[in-house]
Design an enzyme around this catalytic site. Structure first.
Site, PDB file in Angstrom:
ATOM      1  N   ASP A 114      20.680  30.885 162.777  1.00 18.15           N
ATOM      2  CA  ASP A 114      20.379  29.512 162.368  1.00 18.15           C
ATOM      3  C   ASP A 114      18.784  29.780 162.269  1.00 18.15           C
ATOM      4  O   ASP A 114      18.380  30.170 160.942  1.00 18.15           O
ATOM      5  CB  ASP A 114      20.736  28.716 163.352  1.00 18.15           C
ATOM      6  CG  ASP A 114      20.603  27.228 163.256  1.00 18.15           C
ATOM      7  OD1 ASP A 114      19.218  26.830 162.811  1.00 18.15           O
ATOM      8  OD2 ASP A 114      21.291  26.299 163.483  1.00 18.15           O
ATOM      9  N   VAL A 164      27.980  23.721 163.073  1.00 19.06           N
ATOM     10  CA  VAL A 164      29.270  24.292 162.915  1.00 19.06           C
ATOM     11  C   VAL A 164      30.046  24.501 164.270  1.00 19.06           C
ATOM     12  O   VAL A 164      29.228  24.903 165.257  1.00 19.06           O
ATOM     13  CB  VAL A 164      29.420  25.509 162.111  1.00 19.06           C
ATOM     14  CG1 VAL A 164      29.203  25.200 160.584  1.00 19.06           C
ATOM     15  CG2 VAL A 164      28.487  26.503 162.596  1.00 19.06           C
TER      16      VAL A 164
HETATM   17  C1  PRP Z   1      24.127  29.929 168.836  1.00 16.07           C
HETATM   18  C2  PRP Z   1      24.847  31.203 168.164  1.00 16.07           C
HETATM   19  C3  PRP Z   1      23.700  32.063 167.958  1.00 16.07           C
HETATM   20  C4  PRP Z   1      22.404  31.299 168.053  1.00 16.07           C
HETATM   21  C5  PRP Z   1      21.761  31.222 166.808  1.00 16.07           C
HETATM   22  O1  PRP Z   1      24.226  30.480 170.340  1.00 16.07           O
HETATM   23  O2  PRP Z   1      25.828  31.676 168.674  1.00 16.07           O
HETATM   24  O3  PRP Z   1      23.634  33.122 168.869  1.00 16.07           O
HETATM   25  O4  PRP Z   1      22.817  30.190 168.566  1.00 16.07           O
HETATM   26  O5  PRP Z   1      20.679  30.322 166.637  1.00 16.07           O
HETATM   27  P1  PRP Z   1      19.081  30.480 166.223  1.00 16.07           P
HETATM   28  O6  PRP Z   1      19.474  31.476 165.087  1.00 16.07           O
HETATM   29  O7  PRP Z   1      18.656  29.272 165.850  1.00 16.07           O
HETATM   30  O8  PRP Z   1      18.570  31.348 167.445  1.00 16.07           O
HETATM   31  P2  PRP Z   1      23.962  29.358 171.429  1.00 16.07           P
HETATM   32  O9  PRP Z   1      22.592  29.525 172.378  1.00 16.07           O
HETATM   33  O10 PRP Z   1      24.369  28.161 171.105  1.00 16.07           O
HETATM   34  O11 PRP Z   1      24.939  30.067 172.888  1.00 16.07           O
HETATM   35  P3  PRP Z   1      26.461  30.453 172.542  1.00 16.07           P
HETATM   36  O12 PRP Z   1      26.473  31.551 171.516  1.00 16.07           O
HETATM   37  O13 PRP Z   1      26.812  30.832 173.995  1.00 16.07           O
HETATM   38  O14 PRP Z   1      27.042  29.049 171.958  1.00 16.07           O
END
Ligand code: PRP
Length: 187
Positions: A114, A164
């Site tokens: 993201d 998503v």
């Molecule tokens: C989400 C996803 C990525 C990160 C991407 O993890 O799985 O690791 O966000 O976002 P960014 O590019 O803005 O840094 P999250 O922190 O939601 O934890 P999770 O994987 O345990 O759901």
């Protein structure tokens, strides 16, 4: 109290809050292609697939099964989102790898890239440990959301800024076990 989750795209038709973006069949086909591409690029190697928990869990395992090489697995746990739907901007390492990655050909597996802040943090961490190579594979790449440039070698799909869920990805820890990728629609 139990809640019934919409576990199939058909069931989701009756649950207007979730729109299917990629079906389980589409995901399986794309992940197969990605696995074969990785096998071509790393022919003769024994890559280490590192999954970024928890969001990458389904993708990492399916990608490993789709890659006809001698693959080993390891896991990193980081968090930046907490229970919210936008990044806090602060990445925390929650649990580290078990393996020493010096000299390894690493394929870092993400569910979604993201802002790029999580990936940037992890790449710094991994590169300091002197792997032979690091490639990044993500199921979804939210290109318009980037806050920092990061390399993505293999992307299942490039998407917009939609939040998503499913296939490993959550909203406040729910929906990770949906077999498809979806979007919670605004009511
Ligand atoms: C989400 C996803 C990525 C990160 C991407 O993890 O799985 O690791 O966000 O976002 P960014 O590019 O803005 O840094 P999250 O922190 O939601 O934890 P999770 O994987 O345990 O759901």
């Amino acid at each position: 109290m139990t809640e019934s989750l919409p576990l199939t795209p058909e069931a989701t038709m009756a649950e207007p809050a979730i729109r299917v973006m990629f079906t389980a069949q589409q995901i399986a086909a794309r992940v197969r292609e990605m696995g074969l591409q990785i096998a071509r690029d790393l022919e003769g190697q024994h890559p280490l697939f590192i999954g970024v928990l928890k969001g990458a869990c389904m993708f990492q395992c399916d990608l490993a099964r789709a890659t006809p090489l001698d693959v080993t697995l390891d896991f990193l746990s980081v968090s930046s989102y907490g229970a919210g739907t936008t990044s806090s901007g602060t990445v925390r390492l929650i649990s580290d790898l078990r393996n020493d990655i010096a000299g390894a050909h690493v394929v870092l597996c993400e569910g979604v890239v993201d802002s790029g802040l999580t990936l940037s943090f992890i790449l710094d961490l991994l590169r300091a440990r002197q792997p032979a190579s690091v490639r990044v594979a993500t199921l979804l790449d939210k290109v318009p959301c980037r806050k920092t440039p990061v390399p993505v070698d293999y992307a299942g799909w490039r998407i917009g800024s939609e939040f998503v869920i499913g296939y490993g990805m959550d909203a406040a820890e729910r929906y990770r076990n949906l077999p498809f990728v979806g979007v919670i629609e605004e009511s």
